[in-house]
Design a protein around this motif. Structure first.
Motif: not given
Length: 260
Positions: A163, A172, A174, A182, A184-185, A190-191, A224
């Motif tokens: 990250w 991006r 995924r 989804t 994610v940037d 992050p989102q 994550y």
């Protein structure tokens, strides 16, 4: 493809830097095996430790290509035609690239201190364990980046570097396990919506449990970081999707959460 390669290179270089620092603090040293096109990048990383290489066992093994110039003094370098020829001991970090990587994953990951980074076409995800993330370009082309390690602390380090990379235009992340797929940037913050959904689903399977258990689930089963679970759970609690005990105060690993 240039954007994919840039992100792959940045993640690999960042993790190799952390791995090398640890190897040089250990009496066992370490071996880095490069089976893709990042040997020159690896040499630049090792060059940053040039003043510490002497007297340590640190080796670079390059598979299938010649050694680039600029080998720092104190670094052992071997060139082999086939990774199957290798007899290795001690901690090993291996980078495997392309569709032909998958048969090599199991043998290169087998043993204490063995870690593998795989870069390959997306949709060719053949290993169920480990951190896997798809790198998706604006045109929809995707590549898979996977990291396998027996050490959860090393996995957390890899996630942190994942990250922390520079945000390259059009790429991006995924999660291959995200049913919503989804995008994610790339960001230090992050989102978290995909993680929020995953944690709610996990609570549906587990029932009530401490936040610490969901942080470990986040580390082992998502793209994550464990600390991201706190933010995702906090948002879900604020929305009334998840309950907590105690009801007030800072959300900690000991806080017990569940579905309403």
């Amino acid at each position: 493809m240039a954007g994919h390669a840039a992100v792959e290179r940045d993640v690999l270089v960042r993790y190799l830097d952390a791995w090398t620092a640890k190897a040089l603090r250990s009496q066992r040293g370490g071996t880095y095996v490069e089976c893709g096109g990042f040997a020159a990048d690896a040499l630049r990383v090792f060059g940053e430790f040039a003043d510490r290489l002497d007297g340590h066992h640190l080796e670079l093994v390059i598979v299938g290509s010649a050694a680039p110039s600029g080998v720092p003094e104190g670094l052992s370098v071997r060139v082999v035609a086939d990774v199957a020829e290798l007899a290795l001991s001690g901690p090993v970090l291996t980078h495997l690239d392309g569709p032909g990587a998958w048969p090599l994953v199991a043998p290169m990951a087998r043993g204490k201190g063995r870690e593998v980074v795989v870069t390959a076409p997306a949709g060719d995800h053949r290993v169920s364990r480990g951190c896997a993330v798809e790198l998706v370009a604006e045109d929809g082309e995707a590549r898979l980046l996977m990291f396998l390690t027996p050490d959860e602390k090393h996995l957390a380090t890899f996630k942190s570097e994942l990250w922390a990379v520079d945000e390259f235009a059009g790429i991006r992340y995924r999660d291959p396990h995200d049913p919503e797929r989804t995008l994610v940037d790339i960001s230090l913050t992050p989102q978290l919506l995909p993680l929020r959904r995953a944690l709610s689903a996990e609570l549906g399977r587990r029932g009530r449990c401490p936040v610490a258990e969901l942080q470990r689930f986040t580390l082992l089963e998502t793209i994550y970081r464990p600390e991201d679970a706190i933010g995702a759970l906090g948002s879900a609690i604020a929305a009334g999707e998840i309950t907590r005990d105690p009801e007030k105060g800072r959300l900690t690993p000991r806080t017990v959460v569940g579905l309403p």
